[in-house]
Design a protein around this motif. Structure first.
Motif, mmCIF file in Angstrom:
data_model
loop_
_atom_site.group_PDB
_atom_site.id
_atom_site.type_symbol
_atom_site.label_atom_id
_atom_site.label_comp_id
_atom_site.label_asym_id
_atom_site.label_seq_id
_atom_site.Cartn_x
_atom_site.Cartn_y
_atom_site.Cartn_z
ATOM 1 N N ILE A 1 15.015 -27.259 9.781
ATOM 2 C CA ILE A 1 15.309 -28.509 10.488
ATOM 3 C C ILE A 1 16.807 -28.632 10.740
ATOM 4 C CG2 ILE A 1 15.297 -31.025 10.282
ATOM 5 C CD1 ILE A 1 12.711 -30.781 8.672
ATOM 6 N N VAL A 2 17.601 -28.379 9.717
ATOM 7 C CA VAL A 2 19.058 -28.499 9.849
ATOM 8 C C VAL A 2 19.600 -27.449 10.815
ATOM 9 C CG1 VAL A 2 21.232 -28.347 8.579
ATOM 10 C CG2 VAL A 2 19.300 -29.560 7.580
ATOM 11 N N THR A 3 19.083 -26.225 10.719
ATOM 12 C CA THR A 3 19.549 -25.154 11.602
ATOM 13 C C THR A 3 19.246 -25.464 13.061
ATOM 14 O OG1 THR A 3 19.214 -23.552 9.842
ATOM 15 C CG2 THR A 3 19.412 -22.690 12.071
ATOM 16 N N TRP A 4 18.017 -25.869 13.361
ATOM 17 C CA TRP A 4 17.662 -26.207 14.742
ATOM 18 C C TRP A 4 18.441 -27.416 15.225
ATOM 19 C CZ3 TRP A 4 15.673 -23.137 18.103
ATOM 20 C CH2 TRP A 4 14.857 -22.093 17.691
ATOM 21 N N ASN A 5 18.704 -28.378 14.346
ATOM 22 C CA ASN A 5 19.491 -29.545 14.737
ATOM 23 C C ASN A 5 20.892 -29.132 15.191
ATOM 24 O OD1 ASN A 5 20.351 -32.337 14.882
ATOM 25 N ND2 ASN A 5 21.403 -31.961 12.954
ATOM 26 N N TYR A 6 21.542 -28.278 14.395
ATOM 27 C CA TYR A 6 22.888 -27.856 14.755
ATOM 28 C C TYR A 6 22.886 -26.961 15.995
ATOM 29 C CZ TYR A 6 25.449 -30.074 11.081
ATOM 30 O OH TYR A 6 26.043 -31.021 10.306
ATOM 31 N N LEU A 7 21.859 -26.159 16.161
ATOM 32 C CA LEU A 7 21.768 -25.319 17.358
ATOM 33 C C LEU A 7 21.635 -26.178 18.616
ATOM 34 C CD1 LEU A 7 21.561 -22.424 18.486
ATOM 35 C CD2 LEU A 7 19.096 -22.686 18.314
ATOM 36 N N PHE A 8 20.731 -27.159 18.576
ATOM 37 C CA PHE A 8 20.574 -28.043 19.733
ATOM 38 C C PHE A 8 21.820 -28.879 19.979
ATOM 39 C CE2 PHE A 8 15.873 -27.570 19.078
ATOM 40 C CZ PHE A 8 15.645 -26.944 20.303
ATOM 41 N N ALA A 9 22.473 -29.333 18.918
ATOM 42 C CA ALA A 9 23.711 -30.112 19.076
ATOM 43 C C ALA A 9 24.804 -29.264 19.715
ATOM 44 C CB ALA A 9 24.171 -30.641 17.725
ATOM 45 N N ILE B 1 25.409 -31.107 3.547
ATOM 46 C CA ILE B 1 25.173 -32.522 3.295
ATOM 47 C C ILE B 1 23.721 -32.875 3.596
ATOM 48 C CG2 ILE B 1 25.716 -34.847 4.120
ATOM 49 C CD1 ILE B 1 28.611 -33.874 4.479
ATOM 50 N N PHE B 2 23.194 -32.338 4.689
ATOM 51 C CA PHE B 2 21.808 -32.633 5.045
ATOM 52 C C PHE B 2 20.829 -32.007 4.062
ATOM 53 C CE2 PHE B 2 23.853 -33.344 9.173
ATOM 54 C CZ PHE B 2 23.393 -34.628 9.414
ATOM 55 N N ILE B 3 21.150 -30.846 3.546
ATOM 56 C CA ILE B 3 20.277 -30.202 2.568
ATOM 57 C C ILE B 3 20.266 -31.012 1.269
ATOM 58 C CG2 ILE B 3 19.961 -28.117 1.176
ATOM 59 C CD1 ILE B 3 21.057 -26.579 3.660
ATOM 60 N N PHE B 4 21.434 -31.497 0.846
ATOM 61 C CA PHE B 4 21.492 -32.354 -0.334
ATOM 62 C C PHE B 4 20.777 -33.681 -0.101
ATOM 63 C CE2 PHE B 4 25.386 -29.843 -1.548
ATOM 64 C CZ PHE B 4 24.794 -29.237 -2.650
#
Length: 120
Positions: A31-39, A73-76
């Motif tokens: 989720i975090v990886t795809w979020n940063y990729l799309f951003a 931060i998102f993982i935590f």
């Protein structure tokens, strides 16, 4: 004030997404990886940055540090929601908004007036 409200809405939405992801077999890291990729792609097309400005004189230590800490931060956050619950995690997030405001007021002697509070 508008940006504060938008910030709260966005962070609550992230918390709800992480809470809902527990019901499905979705990895938080994905989720975090795809979020940063799309951003990254959205910012590239929306702002059309000059990539020639990124060279060896750029502050790479800051870029790399932020590139590691911000997704962490998102993982935590997801781990906190998993173990403590969304209510306690969200309450802690709301309280953390006061720390920079208090620092601005007490340490940096910032005065708050209507021009800084109004959104426009």
């Amino acid at each position: 004030m508008l940006f504060l409200i938008l910030s709260i809405l966005c962070s609550v939405t992230v918390g709800v997404i992480f809470k809902l992801s527990r019901n499905y077999t979705i990895s938080v890291i994905q989720i975090v990886t795809w979020n940063y990729l799309f951003a990254l792609v959205l910012c590239f097309f929306a702002f059309s940055p000059d990539l020639n400005a990124i060279d060896l004189t750029a502050p790479w230590s800051i870029y790399i540090t932020l590139g590691i800490l911000m997704p962490s931060i998102f993982i935590f956050l997801a781990a906190s929601i998993k173990h403590m619950g969304i209510v306690k995690t969200d309450a802690a997030q709301r309280l953390s908004l006061f720390i920079p405001l208090l620092a601005a007021w007490l340490i940096f002697n910032e005065d708050f007036n209507l021009l800084k509070i109004r959104p426009f």
